[in-house]
Design an enzyme around this catalytic site. Sequence first.
Site, PDB file in Angstrom:
ATOM      1  N   ASN A 297      89.765 -28.769  63.326  1.00  0.00           N
ATOM      2  CA  ASN A 297      90.420 -28.508  64.587  1.00  0.00           C
ATOM      3  C   ASN A 297      89.605 -28.591  65.503  1.00  0.00           C
ATOM      4  O   ASN A 297      88.460 -28.565  65.456  1.00  0.00           O
ATOM      5  CB  ASN A 297      91.118 -27.258  64.416  1.00  0.00           C
ATOM      6  CG  ASN A 297      91.707 -26.981  65.914  1.00  0.00           C
ATOM      7  OD1 ASN A 297      92.704 -27.790  65.961  1.00  0.00           O
ATOM      8  ND2 ASN A 297      91.639 -25.822  66.380  1.00  0.00           N
TER       9      ASN A 297
ATOM     10  N   HIS B 155      88.861 -27.548  69.250  1.00  0.00           N
ATOM     11  CA  HIS B 155      89.186 -26.536  70.089  1.00  0.00           C
ATOM     12  C   HIS B 155      88.157 -26.322  71.390  1.00  0.00           C
ATOM     13  O   HIS B 155      87.196 -26.846  71.369  1.00  0.00           O
ATOM     14  CB  HIS B 155      88.832 -25.175  69.434  1.00  0.00           C
ATOM     15  CG  HIS B 155      89.023 -23.873  70.295  1.00  0.00           C
ATOM     16  ND1 HIS B 155      90.632 -23.476  70.149  1.00  0.00           N
ATOM     17  CD2 HIS B 155      88.554 -22.935  70.999  1.00  0.00           C
ATOM     18  CE1 HIS B 155      90.489 -22.652  71.107  1.00  0.00           C
ATOM     19  NE2 HIS B 155      89.361 -22.146  71.640  1.00  0.00           N
TER      20      HIS B 155
ATOM     21  N   SER C 155      84.638 -27.318  70.580  1.00  0.00           N
ATOM     22  CA  SER C 155      84.013 -27.141  69.028  1.00  0.00           C
ATOM     23  C   SER C 155      85.097 -27.821  68.228  1.00  0.00           C
ATOM     24  O   SER C 155      86.166 -27.639  68.409  1.00  0.00           O
ATOM     25  CB  SER C 155      84.022 -25.403  68.774  1.00  0.00           C
ATOM     26  OG  SER C 155      83.311 -24.946  69.832  1.00  0.00           O
TER      27      SER C 155
ATOM     28  N   ASP D 213      91.491 -20.321  64.855  1.00  0.00           N
ATOM     29  CA  ASP D 213      90.054 -20.695  65.644  1.00  0.00           C
ATOM     30  C   ASP D 213      89.003 -19.872  65.021  1.00  0.00           C
ATOM     31  O   ASP D 213      87.876 -19.803  65.780  1.00  0.00           O
ATOM     32  CB  ASP D 213      90.167 -20.252  66.989  1.00  0.00           C
ATOM     33  CG  ASP D 213      91.500 -21.276  67.537  1.00  0.00           C
ATOM     34  OD1 ASP D 213      91.395 -22.457  67.103  1.00  0.00           O
ATOM     35  OD2 ASP D 213      92.063 -21.040  68.790  1.00  0.00           O
TER      36      ASP D 213
HETATM   37  C1  GRF Z   1      92.639 -30.991  74.007  1.00  0.00           C
HETATM   38  O1  GRF Z   1      92.160 -30.946  75.113  1.00  0.00           O
HETATM   39  C2  GRF Z   1      92.191 -30.002  73.039  1.00  0.00           C
HETATM   40  O2  GRF Z   1      91.064 -29.353  73.252  1.00  0.00           O
HETATM   41  C3  GRF Z   1      93.423 -29.264  73.279  1.00  0.00           C
HETATM   42  O3  GRF Z   1      94.626 -29.913  73.418  1.00  0.00           O
HETATM   43  C4  GRF Z   1      94.233 -31.232  74.028  1.00  0.00           C
HETATM   44  C5  GRF Z   1      94.749 -32.456  73.443  1.00  0.00           C
HETATM   45  O4  GRF Z   1      94.479 -33.619  74.186  1.00  0.00           O
HETATM   46  N1  GRF Z   1      93.903 -28.413  72.266  1.00  0.00           N
HETATM   47  P1  GRF Z   1      94.796 -34.833  73.408  1.00  0.00           P
HETATM   48  O5  GRF Z   1      96.359 -34.732  72.937  1.00  0.00           O
HETATM   49  O6  GRF Z   1      94.033 -35.322  72.714  1.00  0.00           O
HETATM   50  O7  GRF Z   1      94.985 -35.854  74.781  1.00  0.00           O
END
Ligand code: GRF
Length: 233
Positions: free
Chosen positions: A125, A127, A154, A163
């Site tokens: 994942n 994060h 991360s 997480d």
């Molecule tokens: C990312 O910024 C990630 O950190 C968060 O959701 C966003 C997803 O962006 N959990 P995308 O859909 O890849 O444009």
Amino acid sequence: MSDDNLKNLSKKTAQPLRVAVLVSGSGSNLQVLINAMQATALPIEIVGVISNREDAYAITRAKDAAIPVAILSHVASGKRMGIKTFETHANAQLISWQPDLIVLAGFMRVLSSSFIDNAPAPMINLHPALLPAYKGLDTHQRAIQAGERHHGCSIHVVTAELDAGAVLTQAMLEVRQKEDAASLQFRVQKAEHQLLPWTILLIANGVINLNDQVDDAKTSYLPALPLKLWLDD
Ligand code: GRF
């Protein structure tokens, strides 16, 4: 993650890593992977994308790249799927794609331990914080409010606890003076676009060997995880 999954992943060397991606939103991280795959900059094949939202722009990105997409946001009756129904369909879909690695890239649903344990491949994942700090949502705002000097993103192994799985890689940047959450989010997202392909390259090449997460003797020849990228943007 089962032992069989780990063994299967470590066997892959010459062939492209079969990657399934779960999304909920814009899919800018998915786009980075698509671009890298098409440029043969990453030894991966994106075998399918699952979206839990039918309005996610990530779906368009996948379809434009002729990648199979499963939209699992509604049941036939038009009601929103419960998490169990979603997981049943998602698990069957993943099994049919035979991935080596499952990537949650902006996937905004919490998954059950049973789904994670029965997934047909290891799951990672992305994060938007320097774990273990700022698990959960609103990470950029919370980091600014706390007066953090550094922030970032991360990539970690997905476990039942939210997480909280082993952190594999991190990209770090300095928080600017008087920076607001929108600016920080923008900069962190640019960092994500470097961290995700870099991490998958390290996994595909066996530098990050998820199998070795459980074998300390082998990891002693490599730097300790998480591997960190310092970004001077
Ligand atoms: C990312 O910024 C990630 O950190 C968060 O959701 C966003 C997803 O962006 N959990 P995308 O859909 O890849 O444009």
